[in-house]
Design an enzyme around this catalytic site. Structure first.
Site, PDB file in Angstrom:
ATOM      1  N   HIS A  91       0.826  -1.218   0.000  1.00 42.25           N
ATOM      2  CA  HIS A  91       0.000   0.000   0.000  1.00 42.25           C
ATOM      3  C   HIS A  91       0.856   1.262   0.000  1.00 42.25           C
ATOM      4  O   HIS A  91       1.896   1.303   0.656  1.00 42.25           O
ATOM      5  CB  HIS A  91      -1.008   0.000   1.158  1.00 42.25           C
ATOM      6  CG  HIS A  91      -0.425  -0.005   2.547  1.00 42.25           C
ATOM      7  ND1 HIS A  91      -0.108   1.149   3.220  1.00 42.25           N
ATOM      8  CD2 HIS A  91      -0.133  -1.014   3.388  1.00 42.25           C
ATOM      9  CE1 HIS A  91       0.351   0.849   4.429  1.00 42.25           C
ATOM     10  NE2 HIS A  91       0.347  -0.464   4.559  1.00 42.25           N
ATOM     11  N   ASP A  93      -0.159   4.378   0.983  1.00 44.90           N
ATOM     12  CA  ASP A  93      -0.461   5.363   2.018  1.00 44.90           C
ATOM     13  C   ASP A  93       0.319   5.095   3.296  1.00 44.90           C
ATOM     14  O   ASP A  93       0.752   3.977   3.556  1.00 44.90           O
ATOM     15  CB  ASP A  93      -1.960   5.353   2.342  1.00 44.90           C
ATOM     16  CG  ASP A  93      -2.434   3.998   2.859  1.00 44.90           C
ATOM     17  OD1 ASP A  93      -2.210   2.988   2.158  1.00 44.90           O
ATOM     18  OD2 ASP A  93      -2.997   3.933   3.973  1.00 44.90           O
ATOM     19  N   ASP A 154       6.378   1.288   6.476  1.00 39.61           N
ATOM     20  CA  ASP A 154       5.019   0.755   6.377  1.00 39.61           C
ATOM     21  C   ASP A 154       4.262   1.645   5.405  1.00 39.61           C
ATOM     22  O   ASP A 154       3.739   2.674   5.788  1.00 39.61           O
ATOM     23  CB  ASP A 154       4.377   0.745   7.762  1.00 39.61           C
ATOM     24  CG  ASP A 154       2.954   0.229   7.753  1.00 39.61           C
ATOM     25  OD1 ASP A 154       2.503  -0.244   6.708  1.00 39.61           O
ATOM     26  OD2 ASP A 154       2.289   0.331   8.796  1.00 39.61           O
ATOM     27  N   GLU A 188      -4.914   1.828   2.958  1.00 42.68           N
ATOM     28  CA  GLU A 188      -4.895   0.626   3.801  1.00 42.68           C
ATOM     29  C   GLU A 188      -4.973   1.009   5.264  1.00 42.68           C
ATOM     30  O   GLU A 188      -5.661   0.370   6.052  1.00 42.68           O
ATOM     31  CB  GLU A 188      -3.619  -0.176   3.532  1.00 42.68           C
ATOM     32  CG  GLU A 188      -3.634  -1.591   4.099  1.00 42.68           C
ATOM     33  CD  GLU A 188      -3.181  -1.687   5.555  1.00 42.68           C
ATOM     34  OE1 GLU A 188      -3.376  -2.757   6.146  1.00 42.68           O
ATOM     35  OE2 GLU A 188      -2.638  -0.713   6.107  1.00 42.68           O
ATOM     36  N   GLU A 189      -4.260   2.077   5.639  1.00 34.66           N
ATOM     37  CA  GLU A 189      -4.150   2.442   7.063  1.00 34.66           C
ATOM     38  C   GLU A 189      -5.469   2.941   7.638  1.00 34.66           C
ATOM     39  O   GLU A 189      -5.627   2.991   8.848  1.00 34.66           O
ATOM     40  CB  GLU A 189      -3.061   3.514   7.254  1.00 34.66           C
ATOM     41  CG  GLU A 189      -1.665   3.071   6.851  1.00 34.66           C
ATOM     42  CD  GLU A 189      -1.062   2.028   7.798  1.00 34.66           C
ATOM     43  OE1 GLU A 189      -1.739   1.633   8.764  1.00 34.66           O
ATOM     44  OE2 GLU A 189       0.073   1.624   7.545  1.00 34.66           O
ATOM     45  N   ASP A 211       3.539  -6.520   3.777  1.00 35.67           N
ATOM     46  CA  ASP A 211       3.113  -5.489   4.731  1.00 35.67           C
ATOM     47  C   ASP A 211       3.331  -5.972   6.160  1.00 35.67           C
ATOM     48  O   ASP A 211       2.707  -5.485   7.094  1.00 35.67           O
ATOM     49  CB  ASP A 211       1.616  -5.177   4.482  1.00 35.67           C
ATOM     50  CG  ASP A 211       1.177  -3.878   5.127  1.00 35.67           C
ATOM     51  OD1 ASP A 211       2.051  -3.073   5.535  1.00 35.67           O
ATOM     52  OD2 ASP A 211      -0.043  -3.678   5.237  1.00 35.67           O
ATOM     53  N   HIS A 394       4.308   3.232  12.641  1.00 32.78           N
ATOM     54  CA  HIS A 394       3.424   4.292  13.137  1.00 32.78           C
ATOM     55  C   HIS A 394       4.095   5.078  14.256  1.00 32.78           C
ATOM     56  O   HIS A 394       3.471   5.415  15.250  1.00 32.78           O
ATOM     57  CB  HIS A 394       2.069   3.721  13.601  1.00 32.78           C
ATOM     58  CG  HIS A 394       1.330   3.005  12.505  1.00 32.78           C
ATOM     59  ND1 HIS A 394      -0.005   2.734  12.585  1.00 32.78           N
ATOM     60  CD2 HIS A 394       1.742   2.535  11.317  1.00 32.78           C
ATOM     61  CE1 HIS A 394      -0.390   2.094  11.476  1.00 32.78           C
ATOM     62  NE2 HIS A 394       0.673   1.968  10.695  1.00 32.78           N
TER      63      HIS A 394
HETATM   64 ZN   LIG Z   1       0.973  -1.411   6.381  1.00 31.63          ZN
END
Ligand SMILES: [Zn+2]
Length: 424
Positions: A91, A93, A154, A188-189, A211, A394
Site C-alpha cells: 500500500h 499510504d 510501512d 490501507e491504514e 506489509d 506508526h
Molecule cells: Zn501497512
C-alpha cells in the site's frame, strides 16, 4: 565501526542497492492518508506515489502498468511457464497518526550497536536496550527518519521490495518464473485498502501482501473485526428546571464506558490470541451521546460473544434509566483469514520455501490487526502477509534494516520460482 552484517543470500546482496535506492525515493513522497474522509482516496497526494510507480514499472518493462478506477496501480510481469498467477500487494499510504511530509531518511551504515539519537529531535532515541529487534541487528545498515516524521517503511519497504524483485525478474528472463500481478493500493491504514479492488481484473490465483515486519515472518492469521456504535438518547432540559426531568446522555455514556471490563478484554491488558472490546471514541451532549467501540478476536465465536457483551452493557443502561433510549449498531469489518489460508495450504508452503531459499528461517505468525489480505481472502483470494524488514511502525522511531529488506526482495524472487515449479 562494526563489521558490516552479511546478507541472507547472494541474491539478497545483489538486490540490496536497488531496494534501498527505491525505498529512499519512495519515502520522500508524502502519502499520508486521512481518517473519515468523504472522498476516495482519503488524500489525493497518495496518488503522487502511485503515478511515480506506474512510470517505474513501465521502465522495468511492465508495459500494462496503470492506475485503475479502483485507485490501485496494477501491472503484469508475464511468466516464463504456465503456472498459477501470483499477486504481490503493498500500500502507498502512510498512517494519519504521524506526520509523513518532509521525510528525510538517514542510513546508519554498519550500525555499531550504540543508541541512535535522531538528529531532528534529540528526545527520539532508538535504544537497543529496549528494542530487542534492533539489538539483534548490529552491523546492519539501519534506515531511520530524522526523528520529526515517520519513516514510511510501512509500507514503502514492501513497495521497494516488490519493484526491485520484479525488475530483477524482468532482467533475468532465463530464470523460470510464475506470472506476476502487482498491485499498489491506497488507504490501507484507514481500513479501506481493499475497497474497489477489482479481483477479477487482478486475475491472481494466490496473493501475498508485503506489509509485515520482522525477518522471516509469514502472517497467516488476522483478527476478525467488528465495530459497534452505541447511541444513547436522553432528554435535555434547562438545568434550572431539570429536577425529575433531565435524562443526561453524557452521564449514561460515561457509565457505559465504566462498565466495560478493564483487567481483561482490553487492548491494554491483552496479547497473543486474546481478544478485546475497546471504546475508542465518545461524542455528544446531554440530549444524545455516541460511544464507538471496536471488538476484535481471532475466533469468530468469541468475537460474537464480545459483541453480545456490548449488547448487554448497552441494555443495562436502559434498565437503569428506562427514560433513555439506547440503540446499538454492529458492523463487521473483516474476518480472520485463517480458514481461507487453511483451505489453500500450498499458499503457505510456497512462501515458507521461498523464505528458506532466501537464506532465512521462516516463522508463521499471527497479527493483532487486519490487512488488505484479510478482506481479499474473505473474497476468495488467499492472501497471507510477508515480512518487509520494517520495525516500530506508526512512530517517528520507525526503522528498517537494509539487510532484512533485501531478504524480503529475495524472498519475492524465489517465490516466483517456487510457483513456477507448480506448472503442469
Ligand atoms: Zn501497512
Amino acid at each position: 565501526m562494526a563489521a558490516r552484517a552479511p546478507f541472507s543470500s547472494r541474491l539478497a546482496e545483489e538486490l540490496a542497492s536497488d531496494v534501498l535506492e527505491r525505498f529512499l525515493r519512495y519515502v520522500r513522497v508524502d502519502t499520508q492518508g486521512a481518517y473519515r474522509a468523504a472522498e476516495r482516496p482519503s488524500t489525493q497526494k497518495q496518488l503522487d506515489l502511485s503515478r511515480l510507480l506506474v512510470e517505474e514499472l513501465k521502465e522495468i518493462g511492465l508495459d500494462d502498468a496503470e492506475l485503475n478506477d479502483g485507485h490501485s496501480v496494477f501491472a503484469t510481469l508475464p511468466g516464463t511457464v504456465d503456472a498459477p498467477v501470483v499477486g504481490l500487494i503493498a500500500h502507498v499510504d502512510t498512517t494519519p497518526d504521524v506526520i509523513g511530509a518532509g521525510v528525510s531518511p538517514i542510513v546508519h551504515e554498519a550500525w555499531a550497536g550504540e543508541p541512535i539519537v535522531l538528529p531532528g529531535d534529540a528526545r527520539q532515541v532508538l535504544d537497543p536496550a529496549v528494542l530487542p529487534e534492533l539489538a539483534a541487528r548490529e552491523g546492519h545498515d539501519i534506515v531511520t527518519s530524522d526523528g520529526t516524521t515517520l519513516l514510511g517503511a510501512d509500507d514503502k519497504a514492501g513497495i521497494a521490495e516488490i519493484v526491485a524483485a520484479v525488475a530483477y525478474l524482468a532482467r533475468n528472463g532465463e530464470r523460470p518464473r510464475a506470472p506476476i500481478r502487482v498491485a499498489f493500493t491506497v488507504d490501507e491504514e484507514v481500513g479501506r485498502g481493499a475497497e474497489d479492488f477489482d479481483l477479477e481484473s487482478f486475475g491472481a490465483s494466490v496473493a501475498y501482501t508485503l506489509d509485515g515486519s520482522d525477518l522471516g515472518e509469514l502472517e497467516v492469521e488476522t483478527f476478525s473485526a467488528a465495530s459497534v456504535r452505541v447511541t444513547i438518547r436522553g432528554l435535555s432540559v434547562h438545568p434550572g428546571t431539570a429536577k425529575d426531568k433531565l435524562v443526561n446522555a453524557v452521564k449514561l455514556a460515561s457509565e457505559l464506558v465504566l462498565s466495560v471490563p478493564r483487567r481483561h478484554l482490553s487492548p491494554e491488558t491483552t496479547e497473543g490470541r486474546e481478544g478485546y472490546v475497546h471504546p475508542h471514541r465518545i461524542s455528544g451532549s446531554t440530549e444524545e451521546a455516541i460511544v464507538d467501540f471496536i471488538a476484535r478476536d481471532h475466533d469468530d465465536e468469541l468475537l460474537a460473544s464480545h459483541v453480545e457483551l456490548l449488547h448487554g452493557l448497552a441494555q443495562d443502561v436502559e434498565m437503569r434509566e428506562p427514560r433513555a433510549k439506547v440503540d446499538i449498531e454492529v458492523r463487521h469489518s473483516y474476518r480472520n483469514m485463517r480458514p481461507v489460508i487453511e483451505a489453500n495450504p500450498r499458499v503457505v508452503e510456497a512462501a515458507l520455501e521461498a523464505i528458506r531459499r532466501a537464506g532465512v528461517e521462516p516463522r508463521l505468525a499471527i497479527t493483532r490487526g487486519g490487512t488488505d489480505g484479510a478482506v481479499l481472502s474473505a473474497q476468495g483470494l488467499p492472501t497471507p502477509n510477508l515480512f518487509t524488514g520494517g520495525q516500530e511502525y506508526h512512530s517517528v522511531r520507525e526503522w528498517a534494516s537494509v539487510q532484512d529488506m533485501a531478504a524480503a526482495a529475495a524472498t519475492i524472487v524465489e517465490l516466483a520460482g517456487v510457483w513456477a515449479e507448480s506448472s503442469e
